[in-house]
Design a protein around this motif. Structure first.
Motif, PDB file in Angstrom:
ATOM      1  N   PHE A  84      43.427  13.664 -34.998  1.00 39.71           N
ATOM      2  CA  PHE A  84      43.957  13.969 -33.670  1.00 39.71           C
ATOM      3  C   PHE A  84      42.884  13.775 -32.601  1.00 39.71           C
ATOM      4  O   PHE A  84      43.114  13.130 -31.571  1.00 39.71           O
ATOM      5  CB  PHE A  84      44.486  15.401 -33.639  1.00 39.71           C
ATOM      6  N   ILE A  85      41.687  14.317 -32.869  1.00 39.21           N
ATOM      7  CA  ILE A  85      40.594  14.202 -31.899  1.00 39.21           C
ATOM      8  C   ILE A  85      40.205  12.744 -31.682  1.00 39.21           C
ATOM      9  O   ILE A  85      40.036  12.292 -30.535  1.00 39.21           O
ATOM     10  CB  ILE A  85      39.370  15.010 -32.370  1.00 39.21           C
ATOM     11  N   THR A  86      40.056  11.990 -32.755  1.00 41.54           N
ATOM     12  CA  THR A  86      39.632  10.595 -32.589  1.00 41.54           C
ATOM     13  C   THR A  86      40.694   9.786 -31.849  1.00 41.54           C
ATOM     14  O   THR A  86      40.364   8.864 -31.094  1.00 41.54           O
ATOM     15  CB  THR A  86      39.306   9.950 -33.939  1.00 41.54           C
ATOM     16  N   ASP A  87      41.963  10.135 -32.029  1.00 37.36           N
ATOM     17  CA  ASP A  87      43.016   9.461 -31.281  1.00 37.36           C
ATOM     18  C   ASP A  87      42.888   9.763 -29.789  1.00 37.36           C
ATOM     19  O   ASP A  87      43.010   8.864 -28.946  1.00 37.36           O
ATOM     20  CB  ASP A  87      44.384   9.912 -31.798  1.00 37.36           C
ATOM     21  N   VAL A  88      42.606  11.029 -29.443  1.00 35.81           N
ATOM     22  CA  VAL A  88      42.397  11.401 -28.038  1.00 35.81           C
ATOM     23  C   VAL A  88      41.183  10.668 -27.471  1.00 35.81           C
ATOM     24  O   VAL A  88      41.205  10.158 -26.336  1.00 35.81           O
ATOM     25  CB  VAL A  88      42.215  12.932 -27.902  1.00 35.81           C
ATOM     26  N   LEU A  89      40.112  10.583 -28.257  1.00 31.26           N
ATOM     27  CA  LEU A  89      38.894   9.915 -27.782  1.00 31.26           C
ATOM     28  C   LEU A  89      39.154   8.442 -27.508  1.00 31.26           C
ATOM     29  O   LEU A  89      38.712   7.893 -26.489  1.00 31.26           O
ATOM     30  CB  LEU A  89      37.776  10.063 -28.815  1.00 31.26           C
ATOM     31  N   GLU A 135      38.961   5.982 -24.057  1.00 26.47           N
ATOM     32  CA  GLU A 135      37.945   4.923 -24.099  1.00 26.47           C
ATOM     33  C   GLU A 135      36.545   5.466 -24.335  1.00 26.47           C
ATOM     34  O   GLU A 135      35.575   5.068 -23.682  1.00 26.47           O
ATOM     35  CB  GLU A 135      37.999   4.082 -22.826  1.00 26.47           C
ATOM     36  N   ILE A 136      36.451   6.407 -25.287  1.00 27.34           N
ATOM     37  CA  ILE A 136      35.149   6.894 -25.735  1.00 27.34           C
ATOM     38  C   ILE A 136      34.707   6.010 -26.890  1.00 27.34           C
ATOM     39  O   ILE A 136      35.432   5.845 -27.872  1.00 27.34           O
ATOM     40  CB  ILE A 136      35.230   8.369 -26.196  1.00 27.34           C
ATOM     41  N   PHE A 137      33.511   5.439 -26.800  1.00 27.82           N
ATOM     42  CA  PHE A 137      33.080   4.460 -27.786  1.00 27.82           C
ATOM     43  C   PHE A 137      31.995   4.979 -28.736  1.00 27.82           C
ATOM     44  O   PHE A 137      31.677   4.330 -29.721  1.00 27.82           O
ATOM     45  CB  PHE A 137      32.572   3.200 -27.079  1.00 27.82           C
ATOM     46  N   THR A 138      31.411   6.127 -28.399  1.00 27.90           N
ATOM     47  CA  THR A 138      30.345   6.690 -29.234  1.00 27.90           C
ATOM     48  C   THR A 138      30.759   8.063 -29.721  1.00 27.90           C
ATOM     49  O   THR A 138      31.218   8.897 -28.947  1.00 27.90           O
ATOM     50  CB  THR A 138      29.023   6.800 -28.440  1.00 27.90           C
ATOM     51  N   LEU A 139      30.589   8.303 -31.015  1.00 30.17           N
ATOM     52  CA  LEU A 139      30.952   9.571 -31.621  1.00 30.17           C
ATOM     53  C   LEU A 139      29.713  10.211 -32.228  1.00 30.17           C
ATOM     54  O   LEU A 139      29.027   9.591 -33.048  1.00 30.17           O
ATOM     55  CB  LEU A 139      32.011   9.345 -32.714  1.00 30.17           C
ATOM     56  N   ILE A 167      35.360  10.503 -43.271  1.00 32.76           N
ATOM     57  CA  ILE A 167      35.185  10.538 -41.818  1.00 32.76           C
ATOM     58  C   ILE A 167      34.291   9.389 -41.356  1.00 32.76           C
ATOM     59  O   ILE A 167      34.607   8.700 -40.373  1.00 32.76           O
ATOM     60  CB  ILE A 167      34.597  11.899 -41.383  1.00 32.76           C
ATOM     61  N   ILE A 168      33.180   9.177 -42.037  1.00 37.38           N
ATOM     62  CA  ILE A 168      32.228   8.154 -41.577  1.00 37.38           C
ATOM     63  C   ILE A 168      32.827   6.756 -41.698  1.00 37.38           C
ATOM     64  O   ILE A 168      32.615   5.897 -40.837  1.00 37.38           O
ATOM     65  CB  ILE A 168      30.881   8.277 -42.335  1.00 37.38           C
ATOM     66  N   LYS A 169      33.622   6.519 -42.740  1.00 30.49           N
ATOM     67  CA  LYS A 169      34.273   5.211 -42.890  1.00 30.49           C
ATOM     68  C   LYS A 169      35.304   5.013 -41.776  1.00 30.49           C
ATOM     69  O   LYS A 169      35.392   3.923 -41.194  1.00 30.49           O
ATOM     70  CB  LYS A 169      34.948   5.113 -44.253  1.00 30.49           C
ATOM     71  N   HIS A 170      36.073   6.053 -41.478  1.00 37.41           N
ATOM     72  CA  HIS A 170      37.064   5.963 -40.401  1.00 37.41           C
ATOM     73  C   HIS A 170      36.367   5.751 -39.055  1.00 37.41           C
ATOM     74  O   HIS A 170      36.813   4.940 -38.228  1.00 37.41           O
ATOM     75  CB  HIS A 170      37.902   7.243 -40.375  1.00 37.41           C
ATOM     76  N   ALA A 171      35.284   6.482 -38.830  1.00 34.80           N
ATOM     77  CA  ALA A 171      34.572   6.386 -37.548  1.00 34.80           C
ATOM     78  C   ALA A 171      34.034   4.974 -37.326  1.00 34.80           C
ATOM     79  O   ALA A 171      34.086   4.452 -36.201  1.00 34.80           O
ATOM     80  CB  ALA A 171      33.440   7.408 -37.509  1.00 34.80           C
ATOM     81  N   LEU A 172      33.527   4.342 -38.369  1.00 31.71           N
ATOM     82  CA  LEU A 172      33.000   2.983 -38.222  1.00 31.71           C
ATOM     83  C   LEU A 172      34.083   1.986 -37.818  1.00 31.71           C
ATOM     84  O   LEU A 172      33.811   1.014 -37.116  1.00 31.71           O
ATOM     85  CB  LEU A 172      32.351   2.527 -39.530  1.00 31.71           C
ATOM     86  N   LYS A 173      35.305   2.236 -38.259  1.00 33.30           N
ATOM     87  CA  LYS A 173      36.400   1.327 -37.922  1.00 33.30           C
ATOM     88  C   LYS A 173      36.925   1.553 -36.509  1.00 33.30           C
ATOM     89  O   LYS A 173      37.580   0.676 -35.944  1.00 33.30           O
ATOM     90  CB  LYS A 173      37.547   1.513 -38.915  1.00 33.30           C
TER      91      LYS A 173
END
Length: 331
Positions: free
Chosen positions: A16-21, A25-29, A45-51
């Motif tokens: 949910f959070i990454t969808d909001v980000l 247009e937030i590009f850095t997590l 999480i890290i694999k999803h974040a990289l994508k």
């Protein structure tokens, strides 16, 4: 650990959070904790974040569970920046833990940007130098070094006063000089709470030559760090003040509006807590090359000790009162 907050973010909340980000247009997590690598879904999480994000930063104590090490080895880590906190009791006092952390630093430093972070009060040079002494010179050359104050604990008697500032500046620069002699590192970074008035003109030039960018506090005038989202989806800008200023992420949130609300809130604190001496300082102000004054959390703790801020139960403030943050957001 006694907090009623969730101990870790659920996978569903993370999505949910990454969808909001992404919608904002937030590009850095940045993945923080506690210790983020012990999250039960961290490899996922890290694999999803990289994508889904251009850049990921992990702030860690460096004691990776085996599955995390295996995952990071299997990935292209060039977009994963890793900051190792080497000020932990384990790194300082436990040789077995320290060797495991150093092995991870040694493995990942050639693959991505690795930073070694220490927190100190800079009342002497000894503490920081003793920590960095555990890092051999050849490894030191492969990493960045980040120096900064530890986050003050709200309401405690831990704060730095103007009388401490000259000593802080002298020791901060002496630590860098020592690392220059041994390495030097690939570069230097400064944490928040460091103000120009901690350094004399010669020391400020020294920092400029080392490309050390001072952040007086909480990134009020720059937007590279917006705010933190916690395991229960509440938000805060400043950890020591977080029980006074929490917001909440929802599907309808406009993240820039939340960030701007925190900026207004911090300016309110600043106007109430500013030191009279700061108002006459040539560096005082908002914007590039300016300083907005000492860390608000330091001021909060100092004023509480001087009984100039009522000492109340912070949890009651959140539970029983409409927070200023929410009022500002609604406005």
């Amino acid at each position: 650990m006694e907090s009623p907050l969730k101990k870790y973010m659920t996978w569903e909340d993370y999505l949910f959070i990454t969808d909001v980000l992404k919608k904002n247009e937030i590009f850095t997590l940045n993945l923080l904790g506690g210790e983020p690598t012990i999250h039960p879904f961290f490899p996922k999480i890290i694999k999803h974040a990289l994508k889904n994000f251009f850049s990921i930063m992990i702030y860690t104590n460096g004691i990776f569970p085996p599955k995390v090490t295996e995952t990071l080895r299997s990935l292209n880590t060039s977009r994963i920046k890793i900051t190792f906190n080497i000020s932990t009791p384990g790194f300082i006092s436990n040789p077995k833990i320290r060797d495991a952390v150093l092995a991870n630093i040694e493995e990942f430093a050639p693959k991505t940007e690795v930073t070694l972070a220490i927190t100190d009060v800079f009342q002497s040079q000894t503490f920081a130098q003793s920590i960095f002494s555990h890092v051999n010179d050849s490894l030191l050359k492969k990493v960045y070094a980040r120096l900064g104050f530890a986050s003050p604990i709200a309401g405690e008697a831990n704060y730095v006063t103007l009388d401490d500032f000259p000593n802080v500046g002298e020791n901060f620069c002496a630590i860098i000089t020592d690392l220059d002699r041994r390495g030097p590192p690939k570069g230097y970074k400064a944490n928040t709470s460091l103000t120009p008035c901690m350094f004399n003109e010669k020391e400020r030039q020294f920092l400029e030559n080392h490309e050390v960018r001072l952040h007086s506090d909480c990134h009020l005038e720059i937007n590279d760090r917006w705010f933190t989202i916690t395991s229960d989806l509440s938000t805060f800008k400043c950890y020591p003040l977080s029980m006074r200023e929490r917001g909440k992420i929802t599907k309808s949130n406009d993240l820039p509006a939340i960030r701007d609300a925190y900026t207004v809130l911090q300016e309110k604190y600043r106007s109430e807590w500013v030191l009279p001496k700061c108002k006459t300082c040539p560096f005082y102000g908002i914007g590039k090359g300016k300083c907005s004054g000492p860390c608000l959390a330091f001021r909060y703790n100092a004023l509480k000790q001087m009984k100039k801020i009522p000492i109340a139960n912070e949890g009651d403030f959140v539970k029983d009162n409409p927070s200023l943050f929410l009022q500002l957001q609604n406005q």
